[in-house]
Motif scaffolding. Sequence first.
Motif, PDB file in Angstrom:
ATOM      1  N   VAL A  48      48.198  51.405  41.836  1.00  0.00           N
ATOM      2  CA  VAL A  48      48.717  50.564  42.912  1.00  0.00           C
ATOM      3  C   VAL A  48      50.223  50.770  42.988  1.00  0.00           C
ATOM      4  CG1 VAL A  48      49.014  48.169  43.683  1.00  0.00           C
ATOM      5  CG2 VAL A  48      46.861  48.875  42.588  1.00  0.00           C
ATOM      6  N   LYS A  49      50.748  50.797  44.212  1.00  0.00           N
ATOM      7  CA  LYS A  49      52.190  50.996  44.361  1.00  0.00           C
ATOM      8  C   LYS A  49      52.762  50.019  45.386  1.00  0.00           C
ATOM      9  CE  LYS A  49      51.679  54.809  47.670  1.00  0.00           C
ATOM     10  NZ  LYS A  49      50.372  54.377  48.070  1.00  0.00           N
ATOM     11  N   LYS A  50      54.055  49.909  45.379  1.00  0.00           N
ATOM     12  CA  LYS A  50      54.774  49.043  46.306  1.00  0.00           C
ATOM     13  C   LYS A  50      54.358  49.392  47.733  1.00  0.00           C
ATOM     14  CE  LYS A  50      59.455  47.719  47.628  1.00  0.00           C
ATOM     15  NZ  LYS A  50      60.883  47.907  47.352  1.00  0.00           N
ATOM     16  N   GLY A  51      54.127  48.347  48.544  1.00  0.00           N
ATOM     17  CA  GLY A  51      53.776  48.542  49.940  1.00  0.00           C
ATOM     18  C   GLY A  51      52.283  48.619  50.210  1.00  0.00           C
ATOM     19  N   ASP A  52      51.460  48.724  49.157  1.00  0.00           N
ATOM     20  CA  ASP A  52      50.008  48.785  49.347  1.00  0.00           C
ATOM     21  C   ASP A  52      49.482  47.439  49.833  1.00  0.00           C
ATOM     22  OD1 ASP A  52      50.037  51.365  48.418  1.00  0.00           O
ATOM     23  OD2 ASP A  52      48.924  50.956  46.563  1.00  0.00           O
ATOM     24  N   SER A  53      48.402  47.496  50.584  1.00  0.00           N
ATOM     25  CA  SER A  53      47.711  46.282  50.996  1.00  0.00           C
ATOM     26  C   SER A  53      46.223  46.581  51.045  1.00  0.00           C
ATOM     27  CB  SER A  53      48.209  45.790  52.354  1.00  0.00           C
ATOM     28  OG  SER A  53      47.925  46.749  53.357  1.00  0.00           O
ATOM     29  N   CYS A  54      45.419  45.529  51.062  1.00  0.00           N
ATOM     30  CA  CYS A  54      43.966  45.692  51.110  1.00  0.00           C
ATOM     31  C   CYS A  54      43.361  44.502  51.833  1.00  0.00           C
ATOM     32  CB  CYS A  54      43.386  45.822  49.702  1.00  0.00           C
ATOM     33  SG  CYS A  54      43.495  44.334  48.683  1.00  0.00           S
ATOM     34  N   THR A  55      42.089  44.629  52.197  1.00  0.00           N
ATOM     35  CA  THR A  55      41.349  43.511  52.782  1.00  0.00           C
ATOM     36  C   THR A  55      40.716  42.712  51.646  1.00  0.00           C
ATOM     37  OG1 THR A  55      39.268  44.725  52.921  1.00  0.00           O
ATOM     38  CG2 THR A  55      40.807  44.928  54.813  1.00  0.00           C
ATOM     39  N   LEU A  56      40.206  41.548  51.968  1.00  0.00           N
ATOM     40  CA  LEU A  56      39.518  40.736  50.962  1.00  0.00           C
ATOM     41  C   LEU A  56      38.281  41.475  50.445  1.00  0.00           C
ATOM     42  CD1 LEU A  56      39.238  38.161  49.328  1.00  0.00           C
ATOM     43  CD2 LEU A  56      38.099  37.109  51.291  1.00  0.00           C
ATOM     44  N   ASP A  57      37.550  42.136  51.337  1.00  0.00           N
ATOM     45  CA  ASP A  57      36.375  42.902  50.904  1.00  0.00           C
ATOM     46  C   ASP A  57      36.762  44.022  49.940  1.00  0.00           C
ATOM     47  OD1 ASP A  57      34.532  41.371  52.251  1.00  0.00           O
ATOM     48  OD2 ASP A  57      34.416  42.703  53.992  1.00  0.00           O
ATOM     49  N   GLN A  58      37.860  44.713  50.229  1.00  0.00           N
ATOM     50  CA  GLN A  58      38.323  45.763  49.316  1.00  0.00           C
ATOM     51  C   GLN A  58      38.714  45.163  47.969  1.00  0.00           C
ATOM     52  OE1 GLN A  58      41.328  47.306  52.017  1.00  0.00           O
ATOM     53  NE2 GLN A  58      40.281  49.300  52.069  1.00  0.00           N
ATOM     54  N   ALA A  59      39.407  44.030  47.994  1.00  0.00           N
ATOM     55  CA  ALA A  59      39.809  43.371  46.745  1.00  0.00           C
ATOM     56  C   ALA A  59      38.587  43.032  45.900  1.00  0.00           C
ATOM     57  CB  ALA A  59      40.627  42.114  47.046  1.00  0.00           C
ATOM     58  N   LYS A  60      37.523  42.568  46.549  1.00  0.00           N
ATOM     59  CA  LYS A  60      36.288  42.245  45.826  1.00  0.00           C
ATOM     60  C   LYS A  60      35.655  43.507  45.249  1.00  0.00           C
ATOM     61  CE  LYS A  60      35.212  38.052  48.428  1.00  0.00           C
ATOM     62  NZ  LYS A  60      34.301  37.450  49.424  1.00  0.00           N
ATOM     63  N   GLN A  61      35.697  44.608  45.987  1.00  0.00           N
ATOM     64  CA  GLN A  61      35.169  45.877  45.479  1.00  0.00           C
ATOM     65  C   GLN A  61      35.987  46.365  44.282  1.00  0.00           C
ATOM     66  OE1 GLN A  61      35.167  48.549  48.829  1.00  0.00           O
ATOM     67  NE2 GLN A  61      33.454  47.505  49.832  1.00  0.00           N
TER      68      GLN A  61
END
Length: 191
Positions: free
Chosen positions: A89-102
């Motif tokens: 993971v690096k600065k500026g990354d983002s994800c959706t809630l579904d991705q976070a759960k995965q």
Amino acid sequence: MKQIFDFLRKISGGKLTQKQVEAADKLIATAYDDVAGMLGIATDVMSTSQNGINLISSFEGCELKAYLCPAKVWTIGFGTTVYPNGVKVKKGDSCTLDQAKQFKAHDLKRFEKTVDDLVQVPLTQNQFDALVSLTYNIGPGAFEKSTLLKKLNTGDYQGAADQFTVWNKGGGKVLQGLVNRRAKEKEVFLR
């Protein structure tokens, strides 16, 4: 495992999609179970209960934008520091809630395997859940070298439980969030 994914990345042109990673994970797990079955090796491993997952999630929280944790490691989702494809993971990354759960589901498998592989004594479900929560937070390397694991593997369950409270620092400072987490993990371990 890393060598397999490095090879897959190489033959796919450098990157793997989340679906490709999940398909490879499933294929590897199936092949392992098949080979182990042919060799008569038991593959029974413990997995985290819903209570354990809730415990981890309650302390990790969920951040959809990357942040620096107290140990100065870029983190996203429910405490993910390395994506399933092996990229940090690096600065500026983002994800959706579904991705976070995965990501969390992938991380859980990795930390469950660590506990399964390193603990040499029988565990209750609560003990396993507490150890996975600890490992999820401190990492496999720290868990492997810990006095907690050494005591546990000699059958000193109480001595191991008492070691949870040692892991209360982030960035060299005692953090109240870690004090609270370790107290809860110890309580679950002793339940």
